[in-house]
Structure formats: C-alpha cells, structure tokens
Design an enzyme around this catalytic site. Structure first.
Site, short mmCIF file in Angstrom:
data_model
loop_
_atom_site.label_atom_id
_atom_site.label_comp_id
_atom_site.label_asym_id
_atom_site.label_seq_id
_atom_site.Cartn_x
_atom_site.Cartn_y
_atom_site.Cartn_z
CD GLU A 16 6.08 -5.99 -3.09
OE1 GLU A 16 6.42 -5.04 -3.82
OE2 GLU A 16 6.32 -7.17 -3.35
N GLY B 81 0.84 -1.20 0.00
CA GLY B 81 0.00 0.00 0.00
C GLY B 81 0.87 1.24 0.00
CB SER B 82 0.02 4.73 0.79
OG SER B 82 -0.41 4.56 2.12
CB SER B 83 5.40 5.53 1.20
OG SER B 83 5.80 4.92 0.02
NE ARG B 84 -1.22 8.94 4.77
CZ ARG B 84 -2.14 8.55 5.65
NH1 ARG B 84 -1.95 8.73 6.93
NH2 ARG B 84 -3.26 7.96 5.23
CB CYS C 140 2.30 -0.13 -7.25
SG CYS C 140 2.38 -1.84 -7.72
N1 LIG Z 1 4.64 -1.92 -4.26
C1 LIG Z 1 3.59 -2.62 -4.65
O1 LIG Z 1 3.71 -3.78 -5.03
C2 LIG Z 1 2.23 -1.98 -4.63
C3 LIG Z 1 1.15 -2.65 -5.19
C4 LIG Z 1 -0.09 -2.02 -5.20
C5 LIG Z 1 -0.24 -0.77 -4.64
N2 LIG Z 1 0.83 -0.13 -4.12
C6 LIG Z 1 0.69 1.21 -3.56
O2 LIG Z 1 -0.53 1.28 -2.81
C7 LIG Z 1 -1.03 2.62 -2.83
C8 LIG Z 1 -2.50 2.60 -3.23
O3 LIG Z 1 -3.26 1.84 -2.38
P1 LIG Z 1 -4.12 2.47 -1.20
O4 LIG Z 1 -4.34 3.90 -1.46
O5 LIG Z 1 -5.28 1.59 -1.01
O6 LIG Z 1 -3.08 2.31 0.01
P2 LIG Z 1 -3.34 2.47 1.57
O7 LIG Z 1 -2.00 2.50 2.19
O8 LIG Z 1 -4.26 3.59 1.87
O9 LIG Z 1 -4.12 1.13 2.00
C9 LIG Z 1 -3.58 -0.15 1.81
C10 LIG Z 1 -4.24 -1.12 2.80
O10 LIG Z 1 -3.86 -0.76 4.12
C11 LIG Z 1 -5.01 -0.66 4.96
N3 LIG Z 1 -4.67 0.30 6.03
C12 LIG Z 1 -4.80 1.65 6.01
N4 LIG Z 1 -4.36 2.17 7.18
C13 LIG Z 1 -3.93 1.13 7.93
C14 LIG Z 1 -3.36 1.03 9.24
N5 LIG Z 1 -3.12 2.11 10.00
N6 LIG Z 1 -3.05 -0.20 9.71
C15 LIG Z 1 -3.26 -1.30 8.97
N7 LIG Z 1 -3.81 -1.26 7.72
C16 LIG Z 1 -4.13 -0.06 7.21
C17 LIG Z 1 -6.09 -0.23 4.01
O11 LIG Z 1 -7.37 -0.49 4.55
C18 LIG Z 1 -5.77 -1.08 2.79
O12 LIG Z 1 -6.25 -2.41 2.95
C19 LIG Z 1 -0.18 3.36 -3.82
O13 LIG Z 1 0.75 4.15 -3.12
C20 LIG Z 1 0.52 2.25 -4.61
O14 LIG Z 1 1.75 2.63 -5.19
C21 LIG Z 1 2.06 -0.72 -4.08
#
Ligand SMILES: NC(=O)c1ccc[n+]([C@@H]2O[C@H](COP(=O)([O-])OP(=O)(O)OC[C@H]3O[C@@H](n4cnc5c(N)ncnc54)[C@H](O)[C@@H]3O)[C@@H](O)[C@H]2O)c1
Length: 547
Positions: free
Chosen positions: A293, A274-277, A328
């Site tokens: 990732e 998911g996101s880097s944040r 991503c």
């Molecule tokens: N590197 C990779 O392989 C890859 C693949 C797909 C997406 N991404 C990245 O993902 C991002 C897009 O996805 P998004 O906006 O859904 O990301 P996101 O980080 O907002 O959410 C990802 C997941 O984390 C969960 N989540 C959110 N806050 C959390 C917390 N505090 N504790 C535990 N889980 C939590 C969300 O519900 C979701 O299931 C983009 O930055 C993209 O580049 C990376």
C-alpha cells in the site's frame, strides 16, 4: 489437540473473560494517560517478543510535534538486538498457527477477541483515550482522530462471532470419477511481517494485523516510532480481550534494522504501507514476497455538470487539507471543468482553507516534510509558465512546531494543463508532498484526452474522484483509468477508507487492500487446492499401456 491443552485453553478463556469483565468499564489495559504525557513525564514504549514485554538499552526520544518537548521514549531494538525476533518468527511453521486442518478453534478465538475489542471501542472512555493518544502523536482534529477510532471499532465488530471462520470459507468441485473432489482452501503464509507508517497510527496497523491473525499467520509488527505508542497500548487491549500474548511480536526500530530483520527472519509475506521508495526497495530485497500500500498522488475531476457548489467545495477542502493533507488518499491534483468558473467554487475553497486553525488542529504539523521543503516546492512550481499561487504558500503563524517537522498554511498552486503535460514539468507537478498542498488546473471538453493522458502517466493509482452525475462522462473517465479506490458522483471524495469498502491501489500485481473480507483474504492468505481421490478403483481395472 491433547486433553491437557484443551483444559489449559478453557482455563485461559475463563480467566481472560474474568479479566475482561473487570476491564469493561475501565482503562485498566492502558499504562499511560494521553493528556499527561509531557517533557517532564515522558511515556515509555516497549517491545513484545515471545509473549513478553521487553526493553532495550537504546532509547529513541520523540519530540512533541506541537512544541518540540521530548515527550515519548521508545525502546528501540538495534541490529544487534534482533535475534529474539528472528527466533520467535522462525518458530512459526509455513502452515501457520491455524488453518482449516489445524486448530480450527482459533478462528473462533479470534471471533471472540474481535467481539470483545469491538465492544471496548464502543465505550466512550476507550474511544476517547485512543482519539486523544492519536492526536498527541499524529496531530489532527479530534473529529478526524475519533473517525479513525470509529472505523477500527466497527472493523472489529464486523469480524466477531463466526465471521473469522467465514473468511476461510472453502469451496468444492465434483471430480471425474467416484471418490474424487477438489477443494479450494484459504491457507496462511505462517511467519509474516507488517510495516506501517505514521499517519494512521491505529487504523492501518489494527486492520492489517487482525487480518493477518484471522487467517492463521504469526506477524511481527513494526509501526513508525513517532506513533508506535498507540499500537503498544492497543496490543495491551487485545491481550486483555483474550489474544494469546505469543501470537504477535512488536518491534520498535529504525527502518534499516527492520530491513535486516526481514532479511534474516525471512517472513513468507510482508505487508508494507508507506512510501513508494521504500516499497520498491523491499520488493527487491524480499524477492517479491511482499504486498504494498504505497504512495498516493490522488486526483479529482470536477465534471462539466455543475451542481451543489457549497457541498463540492467543502468535500474538496476536506479531501485536500484534513489531517493536514497527510492521508495517502488526500486530493493532490484537482481538475476543474471550465463550467465551474461561473460559480463561487474558487472563492469558497480559498475561504474554507483560510478558516483552518492550529488551535483545533484542523491544520497542524507535517511529520515527514519540512516547511523549507514545501515552500521550495511551491517556488519551483511557480516558475512554470502560467502557474500562480491560489492560496496559502506561507509558514503557519504563531506556532512552536519544531523545525524537524513542517508547518505551512493550506496551499494550492494553479498550473495550466498544457504545462503539466510537458516532460520537463510533469515529474515536479506530480511529486507527492505529504502535507497540506495541492495542484489545481482547468480543462475544457476538448481537453479531456489531455486530462486522461496526465492520469495515464502517473505511477501511483490509489484513490480518485469523478465529481459528476453525467453517466457518459463517468463512463469515459472510469473506463480509461485504473485507480484502486475510485469514488464517482456528485458527492465523490478522494479520502475515506472506512471498514465497509476496499481501499488500496490497482494496476500493480503487488497491490494490497485493507478493510474488507476480500482484502483480508487477498493479502493474508493464499490458495491451496486439496484434491480428494479416495477411490474405489474400478473392479477389473488393469494397468494400461504407458502414455
Ligand atoms: N497506500 C496506503 O494505504 C498508504 C497509507 C498511508 C500512507 N501511505 C504512504 O506512506 C507515505 C508516508 O509515510 P512515511 O513517510 O512514514 O513512509 P516511509 O516509507 O518512510 O515509512 C513507512 C514505514 O516503513 C519503515 N521503514 C523505512 N525504511 C524501511 C526499510 N528499509 N525496511 C523496513 N521498513 C522501513 C518506517 O520506519 C515506517 O514504519 C506516503 O507516501 C503515503 O502516501 C500509503
């Protein structure tokens, strides 16, 4: 293992293969029909814990990304409901559900489950079901959705038969004296967690989940609620293919609840995509027991050797805008050597972007960035001296995508290289916009060090492409960059995460990978060394002086 457990195992296997033989030409595992989900017939998504499907009282209603109709009801667990998940995970010991010294027959079980599931995916009615379901929740063209299903099916086929036990292959080294040998084993972490985003609702969770299971872990899985219906159905398929129901827990919740679950259940390892944040927050909260990732701000360099302009333009368009830029690995920054100015590259790119249509979902809703946010980003970029809009930059026409999502035409903004490098612009230009949005810039031979400097300053190093067949140019760029998945050559792309090569970031010790045996071993197992030292003690051995 006791006789009773063996008999029960055999009975379960027989009954699961009978169930399987009844299923193979049908969708009996499925509880929904992808096309029929609607505001008047909403689908429900349940949770799985202790081997049982369960509902909570808390329903999160998901709007249809194409028209805003409330079409899926997700039974979400809130902070008060996490206890059963904590307990279920805590029941798994650190040495896992299996390891080379414990229940090795489970490696074979998972080879069998994968073979059956891979076969199911080869059936057109099953692949079509998942492709259409993906399209409903994470709108992309049918071909893109089917590509995701194809990769998942091939991955499952790859780990059939004995391939799961080969993942846990060990090695031995002779010792210093008779009876001594050291052996390196791949060991599970035991209780683990897996968190995945919305953009690949099937491929990312299945590839990581199966990797976790193959290596002997017990995972709790959380998929973004917007798309969790796909994995709910997939788990039902895996159960039908013989996966024990207690092996995986599946929780639907918001991020904060999942965060709390992680802190209370204390999984030995968490894989976050998911996101880097959020990645950085979890790395801190979990004291580093995590693999990531995370975000991609992926770049492509068109080298000085110009060739196959039509082909290169087509790949650029696919990389930037397929899945509406929500990969991503999507191309976010395109460096074009000045030699390409003599060609039709830019007009081709503009034409290809313009032929994308909402009707066939070659462009569609953006699930995490609103239209206003993307247009504001464009406006901010256009304030940079020399910046100009190349194409797009407007809201889609005649759409009913709800306001919570984004809807813009495929967009490109040109920013001069020297401006990108300025401290006051760099962060803005390299901000990941998870939508159909890219930056384009131009360079000359003398500016290659500036290009490399721009790449060096980036914080995410996921995918990259060097479009050139000039070996010296390739050497220069690859040797001075770090991206984990780098394509080189005339046909290089930034997107593409098939099951046959590693996909993941580099340059970060927390970086994970997905898809290949190496990725599975790295992410889902750790090294354990067992040193056998069985003797004999040499005859006439005497206690030596202390050292
Ligand atoms: N590197 C990779 O392989 C890859 C693949 C797909 C997406 N991404 C990245 O993902 C991002 C897009 O996805 P998004 O906006 O859904 O990301 P996101 O980080 O907002 O959410 C990802 C997941 O984390 C969960 N989540 C959110 N806050 C959390 C917390 N505090 N504790 C535990 N889980 C939590 C969300 O519900 C979701 O299931 C983009 O930055 C993209 O580049 C990376």
């Amino acid at each position: 293992m006791s006789m009773l457990r063996i008999c029960r195992g055999i009975r379960n296997n027989v009954s699961s293969s009978l169930t399987f033989s009844r299923l193979i030409h049908s969708l009996q595992f499925a509880t929904i029909k992808a096309e029929e989900i609607s505001g008047s017939q909403p689908a429900e998504v349940h949770n799985l814990v202790h081997g049982k499907w369960m509902k909570s009282d808390n329903w999160n209603t998901i709007p249809d990304p194409l028209n805003g109709e409330p079409f899926i009801k997700v039974s979400e667990v809130d902070e008060n409901g996490i206890k059963p998940f904590v307990e279920s995970l805590s029941k798994c010991t650190k040495h896992g559900l299996h390891n080379p010294f414990k229940s090795p027959e489970r490696y074979l079980l998972y080879g069998d489950v994968s073979a059956k599931a891979g076969y199911m995916f080869s059936l057109p009615e099953v692949s079509d079901f998942f492709a259409k379901l993906i399209q409903r929740v994470s709108p992309k063209s049918y071909q893109q959705a089917l590509g995701e299903v194809y990769v998942t099916g091939k991955f499952l086929e790859n780990f059939s038969g004995d391939q799961v036990r080969f993942l846990a292959r060990s090695f031995g080294v002779p010792g210093n004296h008779l009876g001594q040998q050291s052996h390196g084993f791949r060991w599970p972490y035991g209780p683990v967690a897996l968190i995945t985003p919305f953009n690949f609702p099937l491929e990312i969770p299945v590839l990581q989940l199966m990797g976790a299971l193959y290596m002997g872990n017990k995972p709790v899985l959380k998929v973004d609620s917007k798309v969790c219906i796909v994995m709910e159905q997939m788990l039902r398929l895996l159960h039908a293919c013989g996966m024990p129901a207690e092996d995986v827990d599946f929780i639907n919740s918001d991020g904060l609840t999942m965060n709390k679950l992680l802190l209370e259940a204390n999984p030995r390892m968490t894989l976050f995509t998911g996101s880097s944040r959020i990645a950085d927050k979890l790395a801190y909260d979990l004291n580093g027991r995590i693999k990531l990732e995370d975000a991609g701000f992926d770049w492509k360099i068109l080298g000085p050797d110009v060739n196959e302009v039509d082909y290169v333009s087509w790949v650029c368009d696919q990389d930037a805008y397929a899945c509406s830029g929500q990969k991503c690995s999507a191309q976010s920054l395109l460096f074009v050597h000045e030699n390409w100015n003599q060609t039709s590259l830019m007009s081709h790119l503009s034409y290809l972007a313009g032929r994308r249509k909402l009707d066939n979902l070659t462009i569609g809703p953006v699930l995490t960035v609103t239209t206003e946010a993307m247009l504001e980003h464009k406006n901010n970029l256009l304030k940079i001296p020399g910046a100009k809009l190349l194409w797009g930059g407007e809201e889609l026409e005649n759409h009913s995508i709800p306001k919570v999502y984004g809807a813009i035409k495929p967009t490109a903004v040109f920013v001069p290289l020297e401006q990108i490098l300025k401290a006051e612009h760099y962060e803005l230009v390299t901000k990941e916009i998870f939508g159909p949005f890219q930056i384009v810039t131009e360079y000359k031979n003398s500016q290659i060090p500036m290009v490399l400097n721009a790449l060096e300053k980036m914080h995410a190093h996921l995918t990259a492409a060097v479009v050139s067949n000039d070996p010296l140019f390739i050497q220069e760029i690859v040797g001075k960059t770090v991206n984990g998945t780098t394509y080189v050559g005339l046909r290089a792309r930034t997107t593409g995460a098939p099951q046959n090569h590693w996909f993941g970031p580099a340059g970060d010790p927390r970086g994970a990978g997905i898809g290949t045996p190496e990725a599975i071993r790295l992410v889902w197992s750790c090294h354990r060394e067992v040193i056998y030292d069985v003797g004999p003690v040499p005859r006439n051995w005497q206690i030596p002086p202390s050292t």
